[in-house]
Motif scaffolding. Structure first.
Motif, PDB file in Angstrom:
ATOM      1  N   LYS A  17       0.832  -1.204   0.000  1.00 43.19           N
ATOM      2  CA  LYS A  17       0.000   0.000   0.000  1.00 43.19           C
ATOM      3  C   LYS A  17       0.867   1.255   0.000  1.00 43.19           C
ATOM      4  O   LYS A  17       0.596   2.216  -0.714  1.00 43.19           O
ATOM      5  CB  LYS A  17      -0.915   0.025   1.231  1.00 43.19           C
ATOM      6  N   GLU A  66       3.971   1.614  -1.056  1.00 40.44           N
ATOM      7  CA  GLU A  66       4.615   1.780  -2.357  1.00 40.44           C
ATOM      8  C   GLU A  66       3.634   2.320  -3.382  1.00 40.44           C
ATOM      9  O   GLU A  66       3.976   3.181  -4.196  1.00 40.44           O
ATOM     10  CB  GLU A  66       5.212   0.458  -2.834  1.00 40.44           C
ATOM     11  N   ALA A  67       2.401   1.813  -3.344  1.00 36.00           N
ATOM     12  CA  ALA A  67       1.379   2.314  -4.271  1.00 36.00           C
ATOM     13  C   ALA A  67       1.100   3.789  -4.019  1.00 36.00           C
ATOM     14  O   ALA A  67       0.982   4.585  -4.955  1.00 36.00           O
ATOM     15  CB  ALA A  67       0.099   1.497  -4.133  1.00 36.00           C
ATOM     16  N   GLU A  69       3.208   5.936  -2.624  1.00 37.90           N
ATOM     17  CA  GLU A  69       4.388   6.687  -3.041  1.00 37.90           C
ATOM     18  C   GLU A  69       4.408   6.868  -4.554  1.00 37.90           C
ATOM     19  O   GLU A  69       4.711   7.950  -5.058  1.00 37.90           O
ATOM     20  CB  GLU A  69       5.661   5.978  -2.574  1.00 37.90           C
ATOM     21  N   ASN A  70       4.078   5.799  -5.280  1.00 38.69           N
ATOM     22  CA  ASN A  70       4.025   5.898  -6.739  1.00 38.69           C
ATOM     23  C   ASN A  70       2.970   6.905  -7.174  1.00 38.69           C
ATOM     24  O   ASN A  70       3.197   7.696  -8.092  1.00 38.69           O
ATOM     25  CB  ASN A  70       3.754   4.533  -7.365  1.00 38.69           C
ATOM     26  N   GLU A  71       1.824   6.862  -6.522  1.00 44.30           N
ATOM     27  CA  GLU A  71       0.755   7.804  -6.854  1.00 44.30           C
ATOM     28  C   GLU A  71       1.190   9.236  -6.525  1.00 44.30           C
ATOM     29  O   GLU A  71       0.953  10.164  -7.293  1.00 44.30           O
ATOM     30  CB  GLU A  71      -0.512   7.455  -6.075  1.00 44.30           C
ATOM     31  N   LYS A 130       4.317  10.339  -6.407  1.00 47.92           N
ATOM     32  CA  LYS A 130       5.307  10.739  -7.410  1.00 47.92           C
ATOM     33  C   LYS A 130       4.632  11.118  -8.717  1.00 47.92           C
ATOM     34  O   LYS A 130       5.012  12.097  -9.356  1.00 47.92           O
ATOM     35  CB  LYS A 130       6.316   9.612  -7.648  1.00 47.92           C
ATOM     36  N   GLN A 131       3.621  10.345  -9.100  1.00 53.67           N
ATOM     37  CA  GLN A 131       2.889  10.655 -10.329  1.00 53.67           C
ATOM     38  C   GLN A 131       2.184  12.004 -10.193  1.00 53.67           C
ATOM     39  O   GLN A 131       2.218  12.823 -11.109  1.00 53.67           O
ATOM     40  CB  GLN A 131       1.871   9.536 -10.643  1.00 53.67           C
ATOM     41  N   ASN A 132       1.556  12.224  -9.033  1.00 55.69           N
ATOM     42  CA  ASN A 132       0.874  13.495  -8.804  1.00 55.69           C
ATOM     43  C   ASN A 132       1.869  14.652  -8.792  1.00 55.69           C
ATOM     44  O   ASN A 132       1.586  15.726  -9.329  1.00 55.69           O
ATOM     45  CB  ASN A 132       0.090  13.469  -7.488  1.00 55.69           C
ATOM     46  N   GLU A 133       3.027  14.421  -8.187  1.00 54.87           N
ATOM     47  CA  GLU A 133       4.058  15.457  -8.147  1.00 54.87           C
ATOM     48  C   GLU A 133       4.538  15.777  -9.560  1.00 54.87           C
ATOM     49  O   GLU A 133       4.704  16.936  -9.923  1.00 54.87           O
ATOM     50  CB  GLU A 133       5.226  14.973  -7.278  1.00 54.87           C
ATOM     51  N   THR A 134       4.720  14.739 -10.365  1.00 56.96           N
ATOM     52  CA  THR A 134       5.116  14.936 -11.757  1.00 56.96           C
ATOM     53  C   THR A 134       4.028  15.705 -12.501  1.00 56.96           C
ATOM     54  O   THR A 134       4.332  16.628 -13.265  1.00 56.96           O
ATOM     55  CB  THR A 134       5.364  13.573 -12.435  1.00 56.96           C
TER      56      THR A 134
END
Length: 167
Positions: free
Chosen positions: A61, A63-64, A66-68, A70-74
């Motif tokens: 959860k 990691e998911a 964090e990935n989300e 990072k995607q939002n930050e991008t």
């Protein structure tokens, strides 16, 4: 001995039926036992195993998330860049518009100045035409006086009369 080896296909078929009928309950009991052991084991998890599974689940959860993130930050950085680019474009277009408006007003001012110059020149032209007509009238009068003077001279030579100045 040959009678002992003489087995008919009917007998082989009957033998296979008996073996199959006897093996069905064994197969069913075996599968049921395996399923019971499997599900019993699943229901009664070892506390360490349960904690391990929970930790793994939480890590997945995390990691998911964090990935989300990072995607939002991008996405946010991309949108900020796009916003900055659009603001630069708007600023450029506003400058262009201001320059065009300034140029338009300058052209209007020059056009008005040219119109005033034309009116002044037309007024001067009309004034000069009046003076020219006056001068033409004056010249016409001088030409008439000159013609009269010449006629008088011609007539005076004939009469020998003195010259009279006209003017």
């Amino acid at each position: 001995m040959s009678s002992f080896l003489a087995v008919t296909t009917y007998e082989v078929g009957r033998y296979a039926q008996v073996v199959l009928i006897c093996s069905i309950p064994v197969i069913v009991l075996t599968v049921s036992g395996i399923l019971w052991v499997h599900y019993r084991r699943r229901k009664k998890l070892d506390p360490i195993e349960a904690q391990l599974r929970e930790t793994i689940h939480q890590k997945i959860k995390l990691e998911a998330m964090e990935n989300e993130f990072k995607q939002n930050e991008t996405d946010v950085r991309y949108l900020q860049d796009m916003l900055q680019e659009k603001q630069l474009q708007i600023e450029f277009l506003q400058n262009q518009l201001s320059q065009r408006i300034r140029n338009f007003h300058e052209v209007e001012a020059r056009e008005e100045q040219i119109r005033q110059d034309i009116r002044q020149k037309e007024a001067l032209l009309a004034e000069l035409e009046v003076k020219l007509q006056q001068q033409a009238g004056f010249l016409t009068g001088l030409q008439e006086q000159l013609a009269q003077g010449i006629e008088q001279l011609k007539g005076g030579r004939e009469k020998n009369s003195p010259l009279v100045a006209v003017g």
